[in-house]
Design an enzyme around this catalytic site. Structure first.
Site, short mmCIF file in Angstrom:
data_model
loop_
_atom_site.label_atom_id
_atom_site.label_comp_id
_atom_site.label_asym_id
_atom_site.label_seq_id
_atom_site.Cartn_x
_atom_site.Cartn_y
_atom_site.Cartn_z
N GLN A 112 51.46 -41.03 -14.27
CA GLN A 112 50.42 -40.33 -13.38
C GLN A 112 49.94 -39.24 -13.44
O GLN A 112 50.57 -37.94 -12.28
CB GLN A 112 51.38 -40.94 -11.71
CG GLN A 112 51.66 -42.46 -11.75
CD GLN A 112 51.01 -42.81 -10.28
OE1 GLN A 112 52.07 -42.31 -9.43
NE2 GLN A 112 51.11 -44.25 -10.16
N MET A 209 60.20 -39.42 -9.71
CA MET A 209 58.95 -39.18 -10.54
C MET A 209 58.44 -38.76 -9.24
O MET A 209 57.11 -39.43 -9.01
CB MET A 209 58.91 -39.95 -11.30
CG MET A 209 59.63 -39.44 -12.46
SD MET A 209 59.58 -40.02 -14.38
CE MET A 209 59.11 -41.89 -14.28
N ASN A 241 56.27 -34.43 -8.24
CA ASN A 241 55.67 -36.04 -8.63
C ASN A 241 55.14 -35.78 -9.26
O ASN A 241 54.83 -35.17 -9.98
CB ASN A 241 55.41 -36.42 -6.93
CG ASN A 241 54.51 -35.56 -6.53
OD1 ASN A 241 53.37 -35.46 -7.33
ND2 ASN A 241 54.54 -34.12 -5.52
N CYS A 242 54.82 -37.28 -9.87
CA CYS A 242 54.08 -37.75 -10.70
C CYS A 242 53.25 -39.12 -9.85
O CYS A 242 52.88 -39.43 -10.91
CB CYS A 242 54.91 -38.23 -12.00
SG CYS A 242 55.57 -37.19 -12.89
N VAL A 243 53.14 -38.67 -8.82
CA VAL A 243 51.87 -39.60 -7.74
C VAL A 243 50.51 -39.29 -8.41
O VAL A 243 50.25 -37.82 -9.39
CB VAL A 243 52.10 -39.59 -6.58
CG1 VAL A 243 51.23 -38.45 -6.20
CG2 VAL A 243 51.76 -40.65 -6.14
#
Lengths: 426, 349
Positions: A112, A209, A241-243
């Site tokens: 993401q 993450m 985060n890696c949204v």
């Protein structure tokens, strides 16, 4: 609580012998940046580059974007609980290197991470194309686990931003702006008769993450609580985060939270901006129920007349968004929610994963599934080969001529759910 | 650019033939401009011209729907126009239904773009808003100037096959297709303004009206689970290592069906997740955490279930449009039914 932001406008970034700010130019000594990054455990190498507005440059896969700031007066330091010691921030004076950012990229961590185009059609969709970016392309040690990888990149980015922020400590700001909120009795008296408004800021906390840190605390391990909007301006909330790139709230978004800014704009005139309720977006139903109960309880307790709720991510957090909205509305407090949509590439599908009739006032950041063709740009910082795998990409989307077809989902900040952009849909 | 040729449909009233007493008249083709066509033609300038009008009584149209449609489509065809405009019908119910029906027919049968205009409460709106562009007008003919102002630019775009923007920009009634566009103000400012209005009890317009939500009732419990043939289906993205069908990490355009005949356990070397919406570390370590093949095999051996179906179905739920998910589910369900599956364990992430 009162904070003065002093904006120092950065018109350009250049590499130089000495790191300094002079006449609107941020001069950066590459070696010193390299030393900071390589001082971070688990980072094997770093390439440092500059991407300016309008340049034919594509940065990908982008992890976070961070605005350099420095605390010049008042208690605490920038990014408290992570870089500076834990200590309440949000008062005194803070200098901002407006128009600049640190962008972290390098080998992909998850799926993401996003794309920032500094020119061409993609540039219209990301706010970061308008900034002078110092880009860190960092590679991890061989075989490093994903969680450690994400942590190392996050810390290195914050450290470099802190280093750059420090350069502005003794620089005269081009513009200053004051932000003040009142204690409950003070506000009741000073702004008598004005509607009491708060902001429910939902923080991504679906798991490793997909995390957000508040004074260093992982938001998923905390109950909803109250925070002063000026604390956020000093880096009390950090993205970890890696949204999906399009609706990820980067650290830059938190520092420059547009809902906070636009509520302050009406504060003392049309409303009393009471404060910010922060809540999480955990994956377990019990957590969702508990957290949304709590936001509604806090909203009622603060005697609010209105609430704006912003979301981060999509799908699973749609449930949290609707629960927050429904429960606060049920206390007879009007709400407006800010979200984005996944209506399919042709726009004909249902947009959200949850819905409720009480959500009568919705602002949308647009349909993230809409396709866009990004033409080849002259230079890539990072690695373009990941664009098939990142969220919003698909097999064969990287064309022979160097152009890329992606959903807007893949563009960092494109459909931001704090309402950072003008993009919308009907 | 060549001038666009346009045919316009109007009723007996707007053709100045008469009111209700003349509503029975049959379709008639008149070359040139009739009634409201004048205002449209002025608005088009040199870019388009109304070459003919089809006039029909409202009663005739609605009482002889199929014949009337056929007659009118033939008349339109004879003029080989680039675009067809019906009305605007404002709040006239039968006229609105006629405008919607004939636009729909012209579009489908002749492949010619069509446009009409109506007041939002006209019954024709709900019947045709998803198949035809309907510009939102005032509720009476007094709103003709306003209607022409909104319809003419959209008509030109349609006639030239240009990209049509969002409903809020173009002035048509929302048709269920979400289209992106850039607003004047950023979202946070729009949210603050909307909240001020909502708190003050003033009118405001939501940017996304809440849909009627599909709630699926669970089936009754399986009577005898120890005899049941059970299938595993997941939206958690578990795929054979390497993701052979390239299922996307978000907004999946497909689902996969994989054979697990003889597979007793999913391991880090053989399976992984393609899903980009959750922390993949634990699913990659042991995909059984998302797709419990190991436990199902144990249960199979112990006789707790009848058997495990030798295919599993998988897609990525992350960012995947509900419409796509529904389509995959329908196909998967049909296959499962064919294979006489008694029960399905559906796992997410």
């Amino acid at each position: 609580m009162k904070l003065e932001l002093g904006y120092i406008d950065i018109q350009d970034i250049q590499f130089s012998e000495e790191s300094k700010i002079a006449n609107g130019v941020l001069y950066v000594n590459k070696d010193e940046i390299q030393k900071i990054v390589l001082g971070q455990e688990h980072i094997r190498s770093v390439e440092i580059d500059i991407a300016r507005p309008g340049e034919s440059v594509r940065i990908t896969p982008v992890k976070d974007v961070i605005e350099p700031r420095v605390k010049v007066e008042g208690p605490g330091g920038i990014f408290p609980g992570v870089i500076s010691k834990v200590g309440t921030v949000g008062s005194g004076k803070t200098h901002v290197l407006r128009g600049s950012a640190v962008v972290t990229t390098g080998q992909i961590v998850g799926f993401q991470e996003g794309i920032i185009d500094m020119a061409g059609p993609g540039a219209d969709y990301t706010p970061f194309s308008k900034l002078n970016n110092l880009v860190l392309k960092m590679e991890p040690e061989e075989g490093l686990a994903q969680h450690e990888h994400e942590h190392a990149l996050r810390m290195a980015g914050l450290k470099v931003a802190t280093y750059l922020g420090e350069l502005a400590r003794n620089v005269q700001p081009d513009e200053t702006q004051e932000f003040e909120t009142y204690s409950i009795p003070e506000g009741m008296e000073k702004l008598k008769g004005l509607p009491r408004v708060a902001y429910v800021l939902m923080l991504q906390s679906q798991g490793l993450m997909h995390d957000t840190y508040v004074y260093g605390v992982d938001a998923k391990r905390s109950l909803p609580t109250i925070i002063n909007p000026t604390e956020i301006m000093d880096g009390a909330i950090l993205s970890g985060n890696c949204v999906s790139a399009c609706d990820k709230n980067t650290t830059y978004h938190h520092l420059n939270n547009p809902v906070v800014m636009d509520l302050f704009d009406k504060h003392g005139k049309e409303i009393n901006f009471v404060g910010v309720i922060i809540t999480n977006e955990n994956v377990y139903l019990a957590d969702k129920e508990r957290s949304s109960d709590w936001t509604a309880k806090l909203a009622e307790w603060l005697g609010l007349d209105g609430v704006i709720i912003s979301q981060e991510g999509f799908g699973n957090p749609d449930t949290d968004l609707i629960m927050n909205c429904k429960k606060i509305e049920s206390k007879n407090i009007p709400t407006v929610i800010i979200t984005d949509e996944y209506a399919g590439r042709d726009g004909s599908s249902q947009s959200l994963a949850d819905a409720d009739a009480l959500a009568t006032a919705v602002v949308t950041g647009g349909n993230a599934n809409e396709l866009i063709t990004l033409p080849k740009l002259d230079k890539v910082i990072g690695d373009v080969s990941y664009v098939e795998r990142i969220a919003g990409g698909f097999n064969g989307n990287l064309k022979e001529d160097g152009s890329i077809v992606v959903e807007l989902q893949a563009i960092t900040g494109a459909t931001n759910e704090m309402g950072f952009n003008r993009l919308s849909a009907r | 650019m060549a001038q666009l040729r346009i045919v316009q449909y109007i009723n007996q009233f707007f053709a100045q033939i008469g009111g209700e007493e003349m509503a029975h008249i049959k379709p008639e083709l008149r070359e040139g401009i009739v009634g409201p066509g004048l205002a449209f033609n002025q608005a088009f300038g040199d870019e388009a011209e109304i070459v003919a009008a089809v006039i029909c009584g409202d009663s005739y149209f609605n009482e002889n729907l199929e014949t009337a449609k056929k007659e009118i489509v033939e008349m339109v065809k004879s003029q080989s126009p680039d675009l067809f405009i019906a009305g605007p019908a404002f709040n006239a119910g039968r006229y609105g239904v006629a405008c919607g029906s004939i636009c729909d027919a012209v579009k489908k049968e002749l492949g010619i773009p069509a446009l009409t205009g109506m007041y939002v409460e006209n019954p024709g709106v709900d019947m045709f808003k998803e198949s035809v562009y309907i510009v939102s007008t005032k509720n009476s003919a007094a709103g003709m100037r306003d209607a022409v102002k909104k319809m003419a630019p959209l008509a030109l775009k349609l006639g030239r096959n240009e990209k049509i923007g969002a409903s809020a920009q173009e002035g048509y009634i929302p048709n269920g297709i979400r289209v992106n566009f850039f607003e004047k103000e950023r979202g946070s400012k729009r949210a603050v303004d909307m909240l001020l209005k909502k708190m003050a009890g003033k009118d405001f317009v939501t940017e996304f009206p809440m849909p009627d939500f599909d709630r699926v009732k669970p089936n009754p419990a399986v009577k005898n689970i120890s005899k049941a043939k059970i299938a595993l289906v997941t939206s958690g993205g578990i795929v054979p290592k390497g993701n052979p069908d390239h299922i996307e990490s978000s907004s999946a355009s497909k689902y996969g069906r994989y054979d697990i005949e003889g597979v007793m356990d999913l391991t880090a070397d053989t399976y992984e997740t393609a899903h980009g919406g959750y922390d993949p570390v634990y699913a990659n370590e042991d995909a059984d955490r998302v797709l419990p093949v190991d436990v199902m095999r144990e249960f199979e051996k112990e006789g707790k279930i009848g058997s495990l179906f030798h295919y599993f179905y998988t897609t990525v739920g992350n960012g995947t449009a509900v419409k796509s998910a529904k389509k995959y589910a329908e196909e998967i369900a049909a296959e499962l039914k064919k294979a006489n599956i008694d029960a399905v364990i559906l796992t997410s992430t």
